[in-house]
Motif scaffolding. Structure first.
Motif, PDB file in Angstrom:
ATOM      1  N   GLN A 121      39.754  43.144  30.766  1.00 54.55           N
ATOM      2  CA  GLN A 121      39.422  43.647  32.053  1.00 54.55           C
ATOM      3  C   GLN A 121      39.139  42.330  33.044  1.00 54.55           C
ATOM      4  N   SER A 123      36.885  41.204  34.963  1.00 48.94           N
ATOM      5  CA  SER A 123      35.333  41.149  34.853  1.00 48.94           C
ATOM      6  C   SER A 123      34.785  40.149  35.812  1.00 48.94           C
ATOM      7  N   ARG A 125      35.252  37.504  39.055  1.00 44.55           N
ATOM      8  CA  ARG A 125      36.138  37.384  40.266  1.00 44.55           C
ATOM      9  C   ARG A 125      35.715  36.174  41.366  1.00 44.55           C
ATOM     10  N   ARG A 153      41.211  38.254  41.881  1.00 43.87           N
ATOM     11  CA  ARG A 153      40.940  38.686  40.407  1.00 43.87           C
ATOM     12  C   ARG A 153      41.161  37.674  39.626  1.00 43.87           C
ATOM     13  N   SER A 169      30.958  41.260  36.907  1.00 42.51           N
ATOM     14  CA  SER A 169      30.860  42.672  36.966  1.00 42.51           C
ATOM     15  C   SER A 169      29.667  43.207  36.308  1.00 42.51           C
ATOM     16  N   CYS A 171      29.133  46.045  35.042  1.00 43.98           N
ATOM     17  CA  CYS A 171      29.319  46.869  33.654  1.00 43.98           C
ATOM     18  C   CYS A 171      28.639  46.452  32.579  1.00 43.98           C
ATOM     19  N   ASP A 196      27.175  44.497  42.493  1.00 42.38           N
ATOM     20  CA  ASP A 196      27.229  43.458  41.672  1.00 42.38           C
ATOM     21  C   ASP A 196      27.600  42.280  42.442  1.00 42.38           C
ATOM     22  N   HIS A 237      33.577  53.471  47.035  1.00 38.33           N
ATOM     23  CA  HIS A 237      34.058  52.142  47.192  1.00 38.33           C
ATOM     24  C   HIS A 237      34.323  51.654  48.111  1.00 38.33           C
TER      25      HIS A 237
END
Length: 288
Positions: A121, A123, A125, A153, A169, A171, A196, A237
């Protein structure tokens, strides 16, 4: 160094239980589950199977508020904040804590994040600069290899090495408590998404570093609450991105470009919805 762990959950009981099971061998200190208004018996199931885990029940006020409450309920110098659909391999929390401890100016470290099938992913960036944001919004879904999306990205980098980045991220992120407190934690104005990005922006503005490490891996399923409300989450988003651009690009050029950015964001929403509908029809046809 031992890190405490905060898991944010919303109606993802099975994911939560799998996440907590993985944490038992991840080298975590205190584990706190913050439940944001679930109605699927998440907390009762967690308490029954993992009595050593602390739980905190809140209304569904957004990821940032839940994460802030969880961090406040811990006291370790490093806190790992993660979604309930994350799985932690053996020793991964302890390894993240060690990574943060290696630099006094490190605010946070994000691990390499994989899908369950092993794919990486993106994650870590770059900050979404105005031109890149517009290009990514317009072309990201249809031509993911375009130069604006690649730059945002960081896809021209193989994610196989450690490096400082603009943001990682939420997450799964290991946070130095001193840095987190320095900027007041996550901005509660973001209900979901982009909190984030905003956190890392404020950390870097205060002179802290943000780092990605390929030496620690976690698995992130991406599903749960977002998957069940995909249209609403796409709109949310876009709203969060609009809030970020309004707050963080408040110079004269940013204000002049704001109408164009908003058109691009809502065009992205319409494109994303159309894309989901077309994919859904394709899947229905394929299985029908």
């Amino acid at each position: 160094m031992v890190a405490d762990v905060v898991i944010v959950n919303h109606n993802t009981r099975d994911d939560l239980l799998a996440c907590l099971a993985s944490l038992r061998r991840a080298g975590a200190g205190r584990v706190v589950v913050v439940d944001a208004g679930s109605h699927d018996n998440s907390l009762a199931a967690a308490a029954a199977q993992f009595p050593e885990v602390a739980t905190l029940a809140l209304a569904n006020l957004g990821f940032g508020r839940a994460a802030n409450a969880g961090v406040a309920a811990t006291d370790a110098p490093v806190v790992v904040v993660a979604n309930a659909d994350t799985r932690f391999p053996l020793g991964s929390v302890a390894a993240l804590a060690q990574q943060v401890a290696e630099g006094d100016d490190l605010a946070c470290v994000g691990p390499l994040v994989r899908f369950p099938d092993g794919r990486i992913q993106m994650s870590a960036r770059a900050f979404p600069l105005l031109g890149d944001a517009i290009g990514h919004a317009v072309f990201g879904l249809w031509r993911p290899g375009n130069r604006w999306t690649r730059r945002y990205r960081l896809t021209d980098w193989d994610h196989a090495s450690d490096r400082d980045v603009d943001w990682v991220s939420g997450c799964c992120v290991a946070l130095r408590r001193a840095a987190f407190d320095d900027v007041g934690g996550f901005d509660p104005a973001y209900f979901m998404f982009v909190e984030d990005v905003d956190l890392c922006w404020r950390l870097k503005a205060r002179g802290w570093r943000v780092r990605f490490t390929a030496a620690v891996e976690v698995v992130h399923a991406i599903g749960g609450a977002v998957g069940r409300r995909r249209l609403a989450m796409t709109v949310e988003h876009a709203r969060s991105l609009d809030r970020f651009f309004t707050r963080r690009y408040d110079s004269a050029p940013g204000r002049l470009l704001r109408p164009l950015i908003r058109v691009g964001l809502w065009g992205w929403v319409a494109t994303a919805v159309a894309w989901q509908v077309l994919r859904g029809r394709g899947h229905s046809h394929a299985h029908g």
